[in-house]
Motif scaffolding. Structure first.
Motif, PDB file in Angstrom:
ATOM      1  N   PRO A   5       0.798  -1.228   0.000  1.00 35.35           N
ATOM      2  CA  PRO A   5       0.000   0.000   0.000  1.00 35.35           C
ATOM      3  C   PRO A   5       0.828   1.275   0.000  1.00 35.35           C
ATOM      4  N   SER A   6       2.127   1.162   0.187  1.00 32.20           N
ATOM      5  CA  SER A   6       2.956   2.374   0.176  1.00 32.20           C
ATOM      6  C   SER A   6       3.620   2.592  -1.175  1.00 32.20           C
ATOM      7  N   GLY A   7       3.237   1.796  -2.182  1.00 33.58           N
ATOM      8  CA  GLY A   7       3.872   1.898  -3.491  1.00 33.58           C
ATOM      9  C   GLY A   7       3.096   2.740  -4.482  1.00 33.58           C
ATOM     10  N   ASN A   8       2.375   2.073  -5.393  1.00 31.52           N
ATOM     11  CA  ASN A   8       1.683   2.782  -6.466  1.00 31.52           C
ATOM     12  C   ASN A   8       0.179   2.582  -6.381  1.00 31.52           C
ATOM     13  N   TYR A   9      -0.542   3.550  -6.960  1.00 32.67           N
ATOM     14  CA  TYR A   9      -1.989   3.465  -7.086  1.00 32.67           C
ATOM     15  C   TYR A   9      -2.353   3.559  -8.556  1.00 32.67           C
ATOM     16  N   LEU A  10      -3.456   2.945  -8.882  1.00 33.74           N
ATOM     17  CA  LEU A  10      -3.989   3.036 -10.231  1.00 33.74           C
ATOM     18  C   LEU A  10      -5.250   3.886 -10.187  1.00 33.74           C
ATOM     19  N   LEU A  11      -5.281   4.943 -10.965  1.00 38.58           N
ATOM     20  CA  LEU A  11      -6.471   5.786 -11.082  1.00 38.58           C
ATOM     21  C   LEU A  11      -7.006   5.657 -12.497  1.00 38.58           C
ATOM     22  N   LYS A  12      -8.219   5.160 -12.623  1.00 36.75           N
ATOM     23  CA  LYS A  12      -8.822   4.981 -13.936  1.00 36.75           C
ATOM     24  C   LYS A  12     -10.034   5.907 -14.049  1.00 36.75           C
ATOM     25  N   GLU A  69     -16.622   8.572 -14.039  1.00 38.43           N
ATOM     26  CA  GLU A  69     -16.301   7.663 -12.943  1.00 38.43           C
ATOM     27  C   GLU A  69     -14.795   7.615 -12.727  1.00 38.43           C
ATOM     28  N   TRP A  70     -14.441   7.541 -11.461  1.00 40.97           N
ATOM     29  CA  TRP A  70     -13.047   7.382 -11.072  1.00 40.97           C
ATOM     30  C   TRP A  70     -12.950   6.173 -10.147  1.00 40.97           C
ATOM     31  N   ILE A  71     -12.036   5.267 -10.424  1.00 37.26           N
ATOM     32  CA  ILE A  71     -11.771   4.181  -9.489  1.00 37.26           C
ATOM     33  C   ILE A  71     -10.286   4.197  -9.155  1.00 37.26           C
ATOM     34  N   GLN A  72      -9.975   3.869  -7.918  1.00 33.42           N
ATOM     35  CA  GLN A  72      -8.592   3.820  -7.456  1.00 33.42           C
ATOM     36  C   GLN A  72      -8.316   2.440  -6.888  1.00 33.42           C
ATOM     37  N   ASN A  73      -7.236   1.840  -7.346  1.00 34.32           N
ATOM     38  CA  ASN A  73      -6.806   0.535  -6.848  1.00 34.32           C
ATOM     39  C   ASN A  73      -5.383   0.624  -6.323  1.00 34.32           C
ATOM     40  N   HIS A 104     -11.389   3.254  -3.905  1.00 31.20           N
ATOM     41  CA  HIS A 104     -12.420   4.272  -4.052  1.00 31.20           C
ATOM     42  C   HIS A 104     -13.186   4.061  -5.354  1.00 31.20           C
ATOM     43  N   VAL A 105     -14.438   4.449  -5.327  1.00 31.33           N
ATOM     44  CA  VAL A 105     -15.235   4.569  -6.542  1.00 31.33           C
ATOM     45  C   VAL A 105     -16.025   5.857  -6.436  1.00 31.33           C
ATOM     46  N   THR A 106     -15.935   6.697  -7.458  1.00 31.28           N
ATOM     47  CA  THR A 106     -16.678   7.957  -7.463  1.00 31.28           C
ATOM     48  C   THR A 106     -17.453   8.046  -8.768  1.00 31.28           C
TER      49      THR A 106
END
Length: 723
Positions: free
Chosen positions: A482-489, A541-545, A558-560
């Motif tokens: 969890p301290s590395g990278n995030y994916l924002l789509k 829509e935005w999702i974060q993984n 997250h899902v927005t």
């Protein structure tokens, strides 16, 4: 009975193919037909296969599973469209043999393969598809059940067997519970037997509706459709009732519509002789009255997130085989207590005490769910107080009789109020996923071909991207970092009335935790939708993984979802048109005017609160300016700024504000019918404000050649600069 492992069954299966093949090839000589006469051998071969299916079905029904495997397994592989007129496909029965023997995984594999074959061969396997749904385990992955449901949607409008028609009627009744009237009406007609499945071609409309309901656009899966499949399976398991076309009692139908209730209760008589009511009245001892104190089993479902009155009282009907139905409070009671006590003009009767005590107990529990029950409870207790004080104006048995008549009507009002306030359906598909506080702005521009291009600009506070401690714990347990990278789509979808929703744009960003550390906000991102001439709804829509160490998608953070109406700009070349306004950040150093369209998009400010010391600019485009006789355009642009500030004295205490307005204009000449305007705003006098100030900027453009005028406005709030 021997228990075959998968490998053993596979060996048995291959050995059984050869005898069946020889059987089919040797049918013709047995009938005494010439070798080159193909019709009779083909018919005889088919008859033989049908007979094999019948023997396989009988083997399943008699629990002779080894024999069933040997007879049916070859037919599920070598025959793509084999369908017995009575029993359906052999795969249906082979899967059932596995399932009944306690091997559901093998059963579901057989059924899923049959559904795929049916789809490829353009024929129906509705019973098998339904078996995939009905056999799902509550803890299992519903992917295969969704495959089955997809096939059922495709079957509407096609001719099917009698057994398959029964399955489609059940699904039609369930789908009619949640779909709009235009789709629900033909589905209801099918469910009631007024129309045949081939006459109800609603598969495309159902698919389009489910696409519109998809709460997470960026994923390949339609979470709303998946949720429906899980709901109907769970509803059948818990609330099934075969006497209704939908296969469900009232609880099951509400479950399909609204999902599991956040809160459930039940009404009881609390097990005490005096019912523990406010006034300790002595209960009569007559046997017939005591028998009337029994109330039916019941459940109260409360959907507090919908409206204050969204609760359902389900009462178990009297016979053991009867279902739970939505009922009124008085229907909880034994029939003897649903009839008001007789009004006695002479002598004395204590029957009213039973009626009043029971209702006080029931209303005292139900008033937690709706104010109407509290009104009834208070009315009874008020009368009792007057009666005990000798101040009641009429006898208690008459009071109870009148109240029961009134409550009958009040219950009807309660039902109508609930119908009006409760949506036909709701999704909980993303209820457990938090939302990302995305700031977003959109702007429309006119392309050369007259179509409208929509650009979306967005950002988010960087601290909102950091997962909570719970998410970090979950990620670590799954081997993720969890301290590395995030994916924002980011996904943009356009909905119109004339076409199904289509993804118009999509972008994916990989963001490292280190890159956002020390920054308040993400740099502005943009998404450009393809050209369109449509009006409709734009869904963003935005999702974060979290990403795993192997950069594969991990835990969803997250899902927005944001929806807004959109409208194409006018496309006629004779009409003056203005794009939407954009608010741009002006760098402290370097050129004030962006050097490219991409740089301009990066400078857009999507937030509606802007520090007063930030240098900003307004940007827009004009289209269809008219060239004069000198081949030049001439137009005037007027900027007006309205700033509101709090008033002093009493007006200020009342929250009133006063407006200050300034304006400026300039006349410009050019050589092009399309032009881009960029103006830096001078807000220096606002840089030292001590409280937020709402600001509205209006831009009015006038074509001096034709007199046509267009205008746009943009609002934001200036906030005191941080020191």
């Amino acid at each position: 009975m021997p228990h075959f492992t998968s490998g053993e069954w596979r060996r048995n299966f291959h050995l059984s193919i050869l005898p069946l093949g020889l059987l089919l090839l040797s049918v013709a000589p047995a009938l005494g037909q010439p070798q080159d006469a193909t019709a009779a051998p083909e018919k005889a071969a088919l008859d033989s296969v049908m007979a094999t299916i019948e023997r396989g079905v009988q083997a399943v029904e008699h629990k002779q599973y080894d024999n069933a495997y040997a007879l049916l397994a070859p037919l599920t592989t070598n025959w793509d469209s084999l369908h017995h007129p009575t029993h359906g496909t052999p795969a249906r029965w082979l899967g059932r043999a596995f399932y009944e023997q306690g091997r559901p995984r093998q059963a579901r594999i057989v059924w899923a393969n049959e559904v795929r074959r049916a789809q490829n061969a353009s024929h129906t396997a509705v019973g098998v598809a339904d078996a995939l749904i009905r056999s799902m385990n509550e803890s299992s992955d519903p992917t295969l059940a969704v495959l089955g449901f997809d096939h059922i949607l495709d079957a509407f409008g096609l001719p099917v067997s009698e057994a398959e028609e029964e399955v489609l009627r059940r699904h039609a009744a369930q789908l009619a519970l949640i779909t709009p009237d235009a789709i629900a009406e033909p589905l209801s007609a099918l469910a009631k037997g007024h129309r045949s499945p081939s006459e109800v071609s609603v598969g495309p409309e159902l698919r389009q509706w489910f696409r519109r309901q998809d709460p997470i656009l960026a994923t390949e899966e339609n979470e709303r459709l998946r949720e429906h499949v899980v709901r109907i399976h769970t509803a059948h398991e818990r609330y099934g009732w075969d006497q209704r076309t939908s296969g469900l009692d009232d609880r099951g139908e509400i479950y399909v519509r609204l999902g599991p209730p956040p809160r459930t209760e039940s009404v009881t008589l609390q097990g005490t002789p005096d019912l523990d009511v406010r006034h300790s009245l002595t209960m009569p001892s007559k046997p017939d009255i005591n028998r009337g104190l029994l109330i039916s089993d019941n459940e109260v479902w409360v959907y507090s997130g919908l409206s204050p009155s969204t609760h359902f009282l389900f009462v178990k009907q009297r016979k053991p085989e009867d279902p739970y139905l939505i009922s009124r409070a008085q229907e909880l009671l034994d029939p003897s207590l649903q009839v008001p006590p007789p009004v006695k003009t002479r002598g004395r009767s204590d029957e009213w005490r039973t009626h009043m005590n029971v209702r006080l107990s029931i209303y005292g529990q139900l008033m937690r769910f709706d104010a109407e029950y509290a009104r009834r409870y208070n009315k009874y207790t008020t009368y009792l107080s007057k009666y005990e004080a000798g101040l009641a104006s009429f006898p208690p048995d008459l009071f109870v009789q009148q109240e029961m008549a009134y409550n009958e009507n009040a219950s009807d009002w309660l039902v109508e109020d609930r119908k009006e306030k409760t949506p036909k359906q709701q999704t909980q598909a993303q209820a457990d996923v938090p939302s990302l506080p995305v700031a977003v702005q959109t702007a429309r521009f006119l392309n050369e071909d007259g179509t409208t291009r929509t650009e979306i600009y967005w950002s988010a506070p960087t601290d909102s991207l950091v997962p909570s401690d719970d998410w970090i714990r979950t990620a670590l347990e799954r081997g993720q970092d969890p301290s590395g990278n995030y994916l924002l789509k980011t996904t943009g979808v356009l909905h119109t009335s004339s076409a199904p929703p289509t993804v118009k744009a999509r972008s994916t960003d990989t963001i490292s935790v280190g890159s956002i550390t020390g920054h308040d906000r993400l740099p502005t991102r943009s998404l450009v939708l393809d050209s369109t001439t449509s009006h409709g709804q734009l869904s963003l829509e935005w999702i974060q993984n979290i990403l795993t160490r192997q950069d594969s998608t991990g835990t969803l953070l997250h899902v927005t979802r944001k929806d807004e109406a959109t409208r194409a700009l006018p496309s006629t070349r004779s009409e003056l048109v203005m794009s939407d306004l954009r608010l741009l950040h002006v760098p402290a150093e370097g050129p004030a005017v962006p050097s490219s369209a991409a740089e301009a998009r990066r400078r857009v400010i999507p937030f509606d609160r802007i520090p007063a010391n930030q240098k900003i600019a307004i940007n827009f485009e004009l289209y269809n300016l008219i060239l004069g006789a000198d081949d030049r355009t001439r137009y005037t642009v007027e900027y007006s700024t309205e700033r509101r500030k709090g008033q002093g004295g009493l007006a200020g205490l009342l929250g009133r504000t006063e407006a200050e307005e300034t304006s400026t204009e300039s006349t410009i000449e050019g050589t092009k019918r399309r032009t881009t305007e960029y103006t830096v705003l001078d807000l220096s006098e606002m840089s030292s404000i001590s409280e937020p100030r709402p600001v509205t900027i209006t831009v009015r453009a006038t074509d001096e050649r034709t007199g046509q005028t267009v205008e746009r406005s943009l609002s934001f709030t200036l906030v005191p600069a941080e020191k």
